[in-house]
Design a protein around this motif. Structure first.
Motif, PDB file in Angstrom:
ATOM      1  N   ILE A  99     -42.491 -66.107  -0.543  1.00 60.99           N
ATOM      2  CA  ILE A  99     -41.502 -65.236  -1.161  1.00 60.99           C
ATOM      3  C   ILE A  99     -42.031 -64.704  -2.493  1.00 60.99           C
ATOM      4  O   ILE A  99     -41.794 -63.557  -2.868  1.00 60.99           O
ATOM      5  N   LYS A 100     -42.781 -65.538  -3.198  1.00 57.77           N
ATOM      6  CA  LYS A 100     -43.339 -65.117  -4.483  1.00 57.77           C
ATOM      7  C   LYS A 100     -44.256 -63.913  -4.304  1.00 57.77           C
ATOM      8  O   LYS A 100     -44.221 -62.963  -5.106  1.00 57.77           O
ATOM      9  N   GLU A 101     -45.066 -63.937  -3.253  1.00 63.35           N
ATOM     10  CA  GLU A 101     -45.983 -62.825  -3.001  1.00 63.35           C
ATOM     11  C   GLU A 101     -45.205 -61.543  -2.708  1.00 63.35           C
ATOM     12  O   GLU A 101     -45.571 -60.449  -3.161  1.00 63.35           O
ATOM     13  N   ILE A 102     -44.122 -61.662  -1.954  1.00 64.47           N
ATOM     14  CA  ILE A 102     -43.296 -60.492  -1.646  1.00 64.47           C
ATOM     15  C   ILE A 102     -42.653 -59.964  -2.922  1.00 64.47           C
ATOM     16  O   ILE A 102     -42.570 -58.746  -3.142  1.00 64.47           O
ATOM     17  N   ALA A 103     -42.199 -60.872  -3.767  1.00 65.10           N
ATOM     18  CA  ALA A 103     -41.584 -60.461  -5.036  1.00 65.10           C
ATOM     19  C   ALA A 103     -42.578 -59.691  -5.896  1.00 65.10           C
ATOM     20  O   ALA A 103     -42.236 -58.679  -6.520  1.00 65.10           O
ATOM     21  N   GLU A 104     -43.834 -60.157  -5.919  1.00 63.33           N
ATOM     22  CA  GLU A 104     -44.866 -59.482  -6.709  1.00 63.33           C
ATOM     23  C   GLU A 104     -45.151 -58.096  -6.146  1.00 63.33           C
ATOM     24  O   GLU A 104     -45.347 -57.135  -6.899  1.00 63.33           O
ATOM     25  N   ARG A 105     -45.168 -57.986  -4.834  1.00 68.35           N
ATOM     26  CA  ARG A 105     -45.462 -56.692  -4.203  1.00 68.35           C
ATOM     27  C   ARG A 105     -44.349 -55.669  -4.445  1.00 68.35           C
ATOM     28  O   ARG A 105     -44.602 -54.469  -4.507  1.00 68.35           O
TER      29      ARG A 105
END
Length: 344
Positions: free
Chosen positions: A4-10
């Motif tokens: 989820i963190k990666e999606i938030a960054e994107r």
């Protein structure tokens, strides 16, 4: 593994916002449709979304069983719907799976509506029926955000249960040739006249040429895929024409049932003067007079397979798409080739 963190960054959004949307609570928390779509597309792009359905099932406030949407186009034969659900419910009756299923009608050229419904997060899986080649290309370029299965379409992107449609046309022409016919006819469903999915007609026409069968333009009738359409097509074939085809291939058995009264009124005896072959194998074909020989479309078996395929993706998001091909045997009855026997 995607997080989820990666999606938030994107997406330049908070982890909390991303988590809410991926848990199917975006509408509840009044997150805009645009933002929800942005998150879902980002998650899909990194291969995260197949986990969404399984996560919803694990939520304490979620439904206890999967919800599956079956999208049914307005121009697909309604008689198939009953057969489809006979096959679909077999999984419940045999205690193989438990699920809820909803029919989602849609009109042609509104494929975006399917994507909108799936992106809302109300369903854990989807089954697509009757989609056009153009609609299929769109869905392969813009994948749905949940486990999806295609009914009677071949796809490398989605799981699918299908038959070899071209082969159905080919072997129908071959049967007519084997039975010694020289002049044949067929009916073309009006909604498939210019369709890339009309491979059954293409296979029949090309194979008639290969086997030396005469298929005149006046013996190729375009009609709605209904009993009324079959009746009107038969009337056009017999009116003012003395040189009739000795065999006709109907794309749907109910069209042939509708055509029988017109042939009877015109004094065309079936099968003595004209043989009839259909495609489908609805109950009405068994009890018409004469009973109708058909190329069987195994709707019930294919529907049951669609349920297994979509459930396997819902329960195991890591599973790969599968393609299942079903046989289409001849069912010989009185209208062509004798009756009381069945061959491949």
């Amino acid at each position: 593994m995607s997080t989820i963190k990666e999606i938030a960054e994107r997406t330049n959004l908070s982890i909390g916002t991303v988590s809410i949307v991926l848990n199917g609570r975006g509408n509840e928390m009044r997150i805009s449709k645009k933002t929800q779509q942005r998150i879902l597309e980002a998650a899909q792009g990194i291969g995260y979304l197949p986990n969404v359905s399984a996560r919803r099932l694990r939520q304490s406030n979620a439904r206890n069983i999967p919800a599956i949407a079956t999208f049914w186009p307005s121009d697909l034969s309604s008689e198939l719907l009953g057969r489809f659900f006979v096959g679909a419910q077999s999984s419940i009756l045999e205690q193989e799976f438990e699920f809820e299923m909803t029919i989602q009608p849609y009109k042609k050229n509104q494929i975006h509506r399917i994507k909108e419904i799936c992106d809302q997060g109300s369903y854990h899986g989807a089954i697509l029926t009757g989609i056009s080649a153009e609609e299929q290309r769109y869905l392969e370029e813009h994948p749905l955000n949940l486990p999806t299965v295609m009914f009677n379409r071949q796809s490398s992107s989605y799981s699918c249960a299908h038959v070899d449609t071209y082969e159905i046309g080919r072997k129908s022409a071959e049967l007519f040739a084997i039975r010694g016919h020289k002049k044949v006819g067929t009916i073309v469903p009006d909604h498939l006249v210019n369709s890339e999915n009309n491979l059954r007609f293409t296979g029949f026409v090309e194979s008639c040429m290969e086997y030396g069968l005469e298929l005149e333009e006046r013996h190729i009738q375009i009609a709605p895929m209904t009993m009324e359409g079959g009746n009107a097509a038969a009337k056009r074939i017999v009116e003012g024409v003395s040189d009739l085809p000795t065999a006709i291939f109907f794309p749907l058995g109910l069209m042939a049932v509708g055509a029988l009264p017109e042939f009877h009124r015109a004094g065309v005896r079936i099968p003595d003067m004209m043989e009839i072959l259909t495609y489908g194998d609805h109950d009405a074909e068994k009890y018409s007079i004469p009973s109708l020989t058909t190329v069987k479309l195994p709707v019930e078996e294919m529907a049951a397979a669609c349920i297994r395929l979509v459930m396997s993706r819902i329960l195991d998001c890591s599973s790969e798409p599968k393609s299942l091909v079903f046989d289409t045997p001849f069912i010989f009855r009185e209208s062509c080739g004798g009756f009381g026997q069945q061959i491949e």
